[in-house]
Write a protein that holds these residues in place. Structure first.
Motif, mmCIF file in Angstrom:
data_model
loop_
_atom_site.group_PDB
_atom_site.id
_atom_site.type_symbol
_atom_site.label_atom_id
_atom_site.label_comp_id
_atom_site.label_asym_id
_atom_site.label_seq_id
_atom_site.Cartn_x
_atom_site.Cartn_y
_atom_site.Cartn_z
ATOM 1 N N ARG A 168 -26.739 -7.546 -36.918
ATOM 2 C CA ARG A 168 -27.269 -7.066 -35.637
ATOM 3 C C ARG A 168 -27.578 -5.566 -35.729
ATOM 4 O O ARG A 168 -26.960 -4.840 -36.512
ATOM 5 C CB ARG A 168 -26.263 -7.334 -34.508
ATOM 6 C CG ARG A 168 -25.925 -8.817 -34.370
ATOM 7 C CD ARG A 168 -24.958 -9.097 -33.222
ATOM 8 N NE ARG A 168 -24.585 -10.498 -33.204
ATOM 9 C CZ ARG A 168 -25.307 -11.467 -32.649
ATOM 10 N NH1 ARG A 168 -26.446 -11.153 -32.039
ATOM 11 N NH2 ARG A 168 -24.892 -12.724 -32.681
ATOM 12 N N ASP A 169 -28.553 -5.141 -34.924
ATOM 13 C CA ASP A 169 -28.916 -3.719 -34.931
ATOM 14 C C ASP A 169 -27.984 -2.938 -34.011
ATOM 15 O O ASP A 169 -27.016 -3.494 -33.458
ATOM 16 C CB ASP A 169 -30.389 -3.545 -34.538
ATOM 17 C CG ASP A 169 -30.691 -4.022 -33.118
ATOM 18 O OD1 ASP A 169 -29.734 -4.217 -32.324
ATOM 19 O OD2 ASP A 169 -31.883 -4.205 -32.798
ATOM 20 N N ALA A 170 -28.272 -1.660 -33.844
ATOM 21 C CA ALA A 170 -27.398 -0.785 -33.051
ATOM 22 C C ALA A 170 -27.286 -1.230 -31.601
ATOM 23 O O ALA A 170 -26.298 -0.949 -30.920
ATOM 24 C CB ALA A 170 -27.909 0.662 -33.119
ATOM 25 N N GLN A 171 -28.311 -1.957 -31.120
ATOM 26 C CA GLN A 171 -28.289 -2.438 -29.733
ATOM 27 C C GLN A 171 -27.667 -3.837 -29.613
ATOM 28 O O GLN A 171 -27.613 -4.407 -28.520
ATOM 29 C CB GLN A 171 -29.716 -2.483 -29.154
ATOM 30 C CG GLN A 171 -30.297 -1.106 -28.859
ATOM 31 C CD GLN A 171 -30.652 -0.353 -30.126
ATOM 32 O OE1 GLN A 171 -31.222 -0.928 -31.060
ATOM 33 N NE2 GLN A 171 -30.309 0.931 -30.188
ATOM 34 N N GLY A 172 -27.200 -4.385 -30.732
ATOM 35 C CA GLY A 172 -26.564 -5.693 -30.695
ATOM 36 C C GLY A 172 -27.533 -6.852 -30.828
ATOM 37 O O GLY A 172 -27.129 -8.013 -30.685
ATOM 38 N N ARG A 173 -28.805 -6.575 -31.094
ATOM 39 C CA ARG A 173 -29.791 -7.639 -31.241
ATOM 40 C C ARG A 173 -29.721 -8.245 -32.639
ATOM 41 O O ARG A 173 -29.637 -7.516 -33.636
ATOM 42 C CB ARG A 173 -31.198 -7.111 -30.963
ATOM 43 C CG ARG A 173 -31.445 -6.681 -29.521
ATOM 44 C CD ARG A 173 -32.934 -6.358 -29.323
ATOM 45 N NE ARG A 173 -33.329 -5.233 -30.165
ATOM 46 C CZ ARG A 173 -33.453 -3.985 -29.716
ATOM 47 N NH1 ARG A 173 -33.213 -3.696 -28.443
ATOM 48 N NH2 ARG A 173 -33.828 -3.012 -30.533
ATOM 49 N N LEU A 174 -29.763 -9.550 -32.706
ATOM 50 C CA LEU A 174 -29.732 -10.248 -33.986
ATOM 51 C C LEU A 174 -31.058 -10.021 -34.707
ATOM 52 O O LEU A 174 -32.129 -10.297 -34.171
ATOM 53 C CB LEU A 174 -29.508 -11.747 -33.753
ATOM 54 C CG LEU A 174 -29.503 -12.647 -34.992
ATOM 55 C CD1 LEU A 174 -28.343 -12.292 -35.916
ATOM 56 C CD2 LEU A 174 -29.415 -14.121 -34.581
#
Length: 301
Positions: free
Chosen positions: A107-113
């Motif tokens: 996941r990225d820094a924003q929590g998106r897979l």
């Protein structure tokens, strides 16, 4: 001293490149196409990176890759979750190997897979050793058939299937006057006779059915799927196969058997099903031996 932010990406990449486990990274959207594979993955699969990148890892699967394991992986991916599975894969040259796969979401820094990373290990030797040990535990030493432990395991599974409408049958076979063979020719001859009986029973049923030796001259068969009139033809065929003469010590020995079959009903336990087949066999012996009795325990109407 810890790595600074400038060194970290380069060291991480070199570490992944040097890893002895196969590593792939896939996109999380679409068909989960592979965007990176390390040299160990190329060596594991026999494919070059140019043949791997852009593809889904399904290309490693084949006809014997377990469907339930594949479904478990799909559910984990659809839910954005991690998964640990062992599945049968195939190398480029067609060689099968058992692959222990650890799949984890990225996941990225924003929590998106955004991606998945798969760590893959060849565990073929471990699985083959495990299966070899299981084979020894579940095999009758004399005949090479399945033993009581394996049969009861298969029977418990079949009994659970009754609740969903699956129909199966259990047959119990006992040789008639087997003691006379042992007395006349000795125990080695009796053992050879038992091995031949096992071979003939195995030849009369389908590959997916189970033939086991319980003890002595007692044999059982589990017919996994069956129709109402299957036993009407199977039972006579088994008797005919067993009555053919067996050559022992240059002498033709004719052996006969009594067979009992049960078509179980839902609600019966595995032990009760086996006992019912055993009772049907004894009914066949009381009826004059060298015959069969079929009992249908299913409710009428």
């Amino acid at each position: 001293m810890p790595l600074d932010q400038h060194e970290l990406p380069d060291v991480l990449m070199r570490a992944v490149q040097a890893a002895t486990n196969g590593i792939v990274i896939t996109r999380s959207e679409g068909d989960l196409s592979i965007v990176y594979c390390n040299p160990a993955f190329e060596q594991l699969t026999g494919y070059a990176s140019s043949e791997i990148l852009g593809r889904n890892c399904r290309f490693l699967q084949g006809k014997d890759t377990d469907l339930d394991t594949r479904a478990h992986l799909r559910r984990a991916v659809n839910a954005g979750e991690a998964a640990d599975v062992i599945l049968l894969n195939y190398r480029k040259d067609g060689t099968p190997f058992w692959n222990a796969l650890n799949l984890a979401p990225i996941r990225d820094a924003q929590g998106r897979l955004t991606h998945y990373v798969g760590i893959q290990t060849d565990v073929t030797q471990r699985i083959e050793l495990q299966r070899s040990l299981e084979e020894q535990v579940y095999t009758d030493d004399l005949t090479g058939l399945r033993n009581r432990a394996h049969f009861m395991q298969a029977l418990h599974a079949a009994v659970r299937g009754l609740e969903t409408g699956a129909l199966f049958a259990v047959g119990f076979a006992d040789l008639d006057d087997f003691k006379a063979v042992n007395d006349a020719f000795g125990h080695e001859a009796g053992d050879e006779l038992l091995r031949e009986v096992g071979r003939r029973l195995r030849q009369c049923v389908r590959k997916g059915d189970v033939v086991a030796r319980l003890a002595g001259d007692e044999f059982v068969v589990l017919i996994r799927t069956i129709e109402d009139h299957t036993l009407d033809t199977l039972a006579p065929r088994l008797l005919q196969a067993l009555e053919r003469p067996v050559h022992i010590q240059n002498v033709q020995v004719r052996v006969q058997a009594s067979l009992g079959f049960i078509l179980p009903a839902p609600g019966l336990s595995a032990d009760e099903v086996l006992a019912a087949a055993d009772q049907a066999m004894y009914d066949a012996k009381r009826a004059g031996k060298h015959t069969f009795v079929i009992r249908d325990a299913r409710p009428r109407g």
